[in-house]
Every structure is written in structure tokens, then in C-alpha cells.
Enzyme design. Structure first.
Site: not given
Ligand code: PDD
Length: 286
Positions: A52, A100, A102, A33, A180
């Protein structure tokens, strides 16, 4: 203006959108996504998000039934139909609908593309100017966090744990190093140096992270992509989060460890301002 979805090949009001029960995204989290924000009717960094998206697909051996140009057109069309100028656009592709099991379904089963558009809410500047708090959580995720996959259970649990501790974000720690946030990338500033974990398989390579690193290079601010420990985070001059929707967001405390006396630092604010300028340059009709 209205919330809209593209699902099963059609545009429908979001409240009426339905997915098949045996969609593999639903049953296995088998899909990828993206989340893109639009300002003044212009999706910010759509090309980077599409790069991405397609690279996440390739890493899970998922084929898109639409070309990149078609996905782009569908996103623009969804935004146009919603009528929102400031919007949050979510899109995902799953490995389709099949009984369903895997193993991958046969190649004849097409992937399911879903797009939703809602009104975009940006974090008020007052919150960014005051900074937010974070809670340290063990990073329990798998070994391919660079893929923006639909499997978000550890992120969901971490975020909720942070909220349960009255913190805005969960900062994840794996093998003694910060990876992160649950929905963001994490940066520190120490002695004028900006530092964030490298874009390896332990983190999602955030689009905001990429822009902030580029801005630092343009502004002549020294940057290092090198993981740091919780102690280095607590002892940093400044810390901030980056993600679509929060932009550059200063962190002033992690659990009971106050950063920089609880004050937002100048480096974070400068990068926030420059990042907002970049959005304005690309999207806002001035
Ligand atoms: N997620 N790390 C994680 C685990 C994330 O889910 C996100 C963003 C980021 C930052 O990515 P970006 O700068 O490309 O938005 C880093 C989105 C916003 C979400 O899952 O809603």
C-alpha cells in the site's frame, strides 16, 4: 528498550530526531505514510503495508530513494534497535526538502524517509468485549481517500469532534452513505451478512479490512462490499471498526442510536478472535 527514529539517513533516539523546516511533508502534507504493529518482535502484515505504501507513492507520483528491500531492512533494523517486542512502527516518505513552492521540486531532490518505533499498546480485551461508541461526522475529505496521504486535517477534526462527544471514533458520512471511520474502516452485520463500503476512492483500503474480508470468506460468512446508510448502521444487528492497533472493535452505539440493545454481537467477537489468531499465527512465538 528505547524509542527510535530513522531520519536524514540515520538512526537516532526519537526525542532527538529533527526534520528540516522545508520538508514538504511539513509544509504541504506532501507525502504518504503507514502504521504497522509488531508483536513478539515481528511486524504484522508488513508486506501488505509495503504494497500500500508503494501504491500510495505511485498515485502521488512520488519516487522512493530506497528500494522496497532497503525500506524493509530499515524497518527491521529500527525495530531491532528499539528493542521493543510489541511496537508501533510509523513510516512516511515526503517529497523531500526544497524552497517552498507548490510545484514538485526537481527530480534531483530525494524524498525523505522517516521511520519511528515506539512501544506498541494494544486495546485491552475488556474494551473490545464491552464495545465502544461512535459519533457521526460529515466526511469533508478529498476525492482520493484511497491514498494514505499525510494530509489528515479532516480526520484530525473528525476524531476530535468524536472525543468532544465522548465517543471513541468518528464515523464519516458522505452523500448519505457511511464511508469509514476517521482512523478505521466500518462494518455492519445484518441477518448474518457482513457488509462494508467498497474499496473505491472514498475510503482507505485498510489492511485489517482486507484480512477480515478474507477471514469471512474462509469461514463461509457471507460478505458484501456495498456502502450502507446511517439508518442501515443504526438498524444493524452489529457494527464494528477495523484498523491496525484496534483489530476488530465492536461499536454498540452511534450518538443516541443504540445497536443491538447495546450488546456486543457474536459475529464481531468471532471475527475479533479469528483476527487475533491470525496475528498469533504470523507473529507470536508459541
Ligand atoms: N490508520 N481508514 C483510515 C482513514 C485510517 O486512517 C486507517 C488506519 C484505516 C485502517 O487501516 P489499517 O487496517 O490498514 O490500519 C482505515 C492508521 C492506523 C493511522 O492513521 O494511525
Amino acid at each position: 528498550m528505547s524509542e527510535i527514529a530513522f531520519v536524514n539517513g540515520k538512526f537516532v533516539p526519537l526525542a532527538e530526531a529533527r526534520i528540516p523546516v522545508e520538508d514538504r511533508g511539513h509544509q504541504f502534507g506532501d507525502g504518504v505514510y503507514e502504521v504497522v504493529y509488531a508483536f513478539d518482535g515481528v511486524p504484522f502484515a508488513l508486506e501488505e503495508h509495503l504494497d500500500r505504501f508503494f501504491s500510495s507513492m505511485a498515485m502521488i507520483r512520488l519516487n522512493c530513494p530506497y528500494t522496497r528491500a532497503e525500506v524493509t531492512d530499515l524497518i527491521h533494523e529500527a525495530l531491532r534497535r528499539s528493542g521493543y517486542q510489541n511496537a508501533v512502527i510509523y513510516y512516511h516518505l515526503t517529497r523531500g526538502t526544497a524552497p517552498r513552492g507548490h510545484a514538485f521540486p526537481p527530480p534531483s531532490v530525494p524524498g525523505n524517509l522517516v521511520i519511528t518505533v515506539r512501544e506498541g499498546t494494544t486495546l485491552p480485551d475488556e474494551i473490545a468485549e464491552k464495545g465502544v461508541t461512535a459519533h457521526l461526522v460529515q466526511d469533508l475529505r478529498w476525492g482520493r481517500c484511497n491514498i494514505k496521504s499525510l494530509n489528515l486535517l479532516p480526520n484530525v477534526l473528525a476524531k476530535q469532534e468524536a472525543l468532544d462527544h465522548n465517543a471513541f471514533e468518528a464515523i464519516l458520512c458522505k452523500d448519505g452513505y457511511i464511508t469509514e471511520g476517521s482512523v478505521s474502516n466500518v462494518f455492519i452485520v445484518s441477518q448474518g451478512q457482513v457488509r462494508t463500503a467498497p474499496a473505491d476512492q472514498k475510503i482507505l483500503p485498510g489492511i485489517t479490512r482486507m484480512h477480515v474480508l478474507e477471514l469471512c470468506r474462509e469461514l463461509g460468512i457471507p460478505v458484501t462490499e456495498k456502502a450502507f446508510t446511517p439508518e442501515e448502521l443504526y438498524g444493524a444487528d452489529e457494527a464494528f471498526l477495523t484498523a491496525s492497533g484496534i483489530d476488530v472493535l465492536p461499536v454498540i452505539r452511534v450518538d443516541d442510536k443504540v445497536i443491538n440493545g447495546g450488546l456486543v454481537g457474536p459475529g464481531s467477537l468471532k471475527l475479533r478472535k479469528e483476527y487475533r489468531n491470525l496475528i498469533a499465527k504470523r507473529c507470536l512465538a508459541i
